[in-house]
Design an enzyme around this catalytic site. Structure first.
Site, PDB file in Angstrom:
ATOM      1  CG  HIS A 230       0.207   7.137   6.247  1.00 24.98           C
ATOM      2  ND1 HIS A 230       0.774   6.386   7.083  1.00 24.98           N
ATOM      3  CD2 HIS A 230       0.831   6.793   5.319  1.00 24.98           C
ATOM      4  CE1 HIS A 230       1.397   5.642   6.912  1.00 24.98           C
ATOM      5  NE2 HIS A 230       1.743   5.660   5.398  1.00 24.98           N
ATOM      6  N   GLY A 239       1.960   1.852   7.713  1.00 23.93           N
ATOM      7  CA  GLY A 239       2.606   1.768   8.819  1.00 23.93           C
ATOM      8  C   GLY A 239       3.779   2.906   9.594  1.00 23.93           C
ATOM      9  CG  LEU A 265      -1.973   0.936  10.043  1.00 20.54           C
ATOM     10  CD1 LEU A 265      -2.024   1.979  10.971  1.00 20.54           C
ATOM     11  CD2 LEU A 265      -0.579   0.280  10.367  1.00 20.54           C
ATOM     12  CG  ASP A 266      -1.727   3.783   7.595  1.00 20.96           C
ATOM     13  OD1 ASP A 266      -0.496   3.443   8.173  1.00 20.96           O
ATOM     14  OD2 ASP A 266      -2.202   4.595   8.155  1.00 20.96           O
ATOM     15  CB  SER A 267      -6.740   0.146   4.692  1.00 29.40           C
ATOM     16  OG  SER A 267      -5.294  -0.538   4.956  1.00 29.40           O
TER      17      SER A 267
END
Lengths: 322, 328
Positions: A230, A239, A265-267
């Site tokens: 990311h 995001g 998402l992205d976690s």
């Protein structure tokens, strides 16, 4: 290879040091000049007294020499992690015997995880790389792979963007016999079944700027680890377009984060993070450029750590990275 | 003092020669001349300028300085892409006899008017009064202690008018004894959910130049900020915009990040969202527990806040766009 002298070095030294290194030409009998190869073992179990003793004894009993040992037992947490690097003679300690011996100890301690890897014997990790339009991460990984710095087998590359056959990436892949699958996605159809079919024989997946979200079903169906890069310092700027988010926010540091993919998402658990300074003199273009440089380094480091068995799950959402 | 020869120091040859003639004399033959007019003492000045961009600003500003015999030692200009705005910061030395302080203000002011400047500030550290600040804190005092010690060492060029806290401190504690020794008043103003006693705080700080929140954990309302009208600098022990609000260190620990940080920023109505001045990070790993997270965070907060205040006092920090800063 630098060898730290272990307690049992005397037996080792006599045979291997003196004979094999000094008098190499004199003996053709391989049993007196064993070739020692490296092995790595990671262990994750409930904490108890005696684990290190058992593990190290297991290695020593078969003539293995431990060169590095990391143990981590968190405070207030009844769990044990270790990672050992050792060299051994595969004649004295055959590969499947290594598995069995560690497996016995794993059972003794109800291990959550016990993995041994002998890089020169075991097959390389098979991975598939997924990306969308931005290909700087893929290019970096392909070049590192070509240089022998990324010890994996790339089974295929999958993208939701089409690429013309005369582009650098397509020619590179063709030269190396790596298939490129253009799997176009729409809002309603992420074609995850097809992707699953393409990647089901891999050991793990790498999302190298793949901008589609993988559903919970896909992750469950695939069942193995998925590593994502990311281009932001999570949990900031989740995001889309995190470089622009960062630019608008006026931060003085930007970063990249590599992490395991989860439904959210992205976690997922973070593996590695890197930063660089930015200032008022940076425009969006230089934000993006610095971000891309960070992504390449961060993703490569994460994959390398993963392949070297340095990354272990810790708690619900964290990692131990030895 | 190392003197960079700037582009504009190609003054007229005579002017340049007269400078060296006098100052060279003063350094070599110090004992021989008692007439101060032949060995001028040059003092430093700083000028920041912020206006809509046009051709000719640097020429005008540098000429203004040179015409009065000032020598520019450092010059930063920043004009962002696609944005019709100009920022500059100049450091120069000058002879206050040749260029009196009030005249300097006038000279820069007329240029400011000419270019419709949004901001034109000049500061002569050896003549101008130090920035007057009040420090606010709650229970954690590592930032305050750091600032008090730096101030005592002369590394924080401010006048601390008072310290305000919503926590009481016993008189025999290090901080209280320190403040008493230096004649700095400590005001214990307890807050409740209903009463943030902002009127009392405002009364205490209205004569300050800016405020520093050194781990002050109460939110200052929009009304307070409007009434106070001047800048308020805060230290947040997290890498904004991650981990806003309470206990960012624990948030970071639970999130499993591999880097923790601190952010100093201007205070706005919205919590932990004002323009960022400075950010610093440090690595953490699985080997860190909450205690070491906190320890690393505290070390970062101290450095980050100090750097921000120093930059601010040196006129390095300027507003940029809605939410950003230029920090020269």
């Amino acid at each position: 290879m630098i060898r730290r002298i272990s307690l049992r070095a005397s037996g080792f030294a006599k045979n291997s040091f003196l004979k094999s290194s000094r008098f190499h030409g004199e003996s053709l009998d391989s049993s007196v000049s064993p070739v020692l190869i490296p092995g790595v073992h990671v262990f994750h179990c409930q904490d108890a007294v005696g684990i290190v003793a058992k593990l190290s004894d297991c290695i020593a009993a078969k003539g293995g020499n431990i060169l590095g040992y990391d143990v981590f037992v968190p405070e207030n947490n009844n769990v044990f992690y270790s990672r050992s690097e050792f060299i051994f003679d595969p004649v004295k300690w055959p590969r499947n015997q290594v598995d069995e011996d560690f497996q016995t100890i794993a059972q003794t301690y109800d291990a959550l995880n016990s993995v041994v890897r002998v890089p020169s014997i075991d097959p390389k990790y098979k991975i598939a790389l997924l990306l969308s339009k931005q290909d700087h991460c893929l290019v970096e990984m392909l070049h590192k792979w070509q240089d022998g710095k990324l010890p994996v087998d790339i089974t295929c590359v999958i993208s939701n963007h089409e690429r013309a056959s005369n582009t650098h990436i397509m020619r590179f892949l063709e030269r190396h016999g790596i298939p490129y699958h253009y799997v176009s996605t729409t809002k309603d159809n992420k074609r995850e079944d097809e992707i699953l079919e393409l990647v089901k024989d891999t050991d793990f997946l790498v999302l190298a700027r793949y901008m589609q979200i993988l559903a919970g079903n896909f992750l469950k169906g695939y069942g193995k680890d998925v590593i994502n890069i990311h281009h932001g310092l999570l949990p900031s700027f989740k995001g889309g377009n995190p470089a622009k988010q960062a630019f608008d926010a006026g931060v003085k540091l930007i970063g990249a984060t590599s992490h395991f993919v989860t439904e959210e998402l992205d976690s997922g658990p973070i593996i590695e993070q890197m930063v660089e300074s930015v200032s008022h003199r940076d425009n969006l273009r230089s934000f993006v450029q610095k971000s891309e440089d960070l992504e390449k380094k961060c993703l490569t480091k994460a994959i390398k750590s993963y392949c070297e068995l340095r990354v272990l799950p810790y708690g619900t959402n964290k990692t131990v990275v030895f």
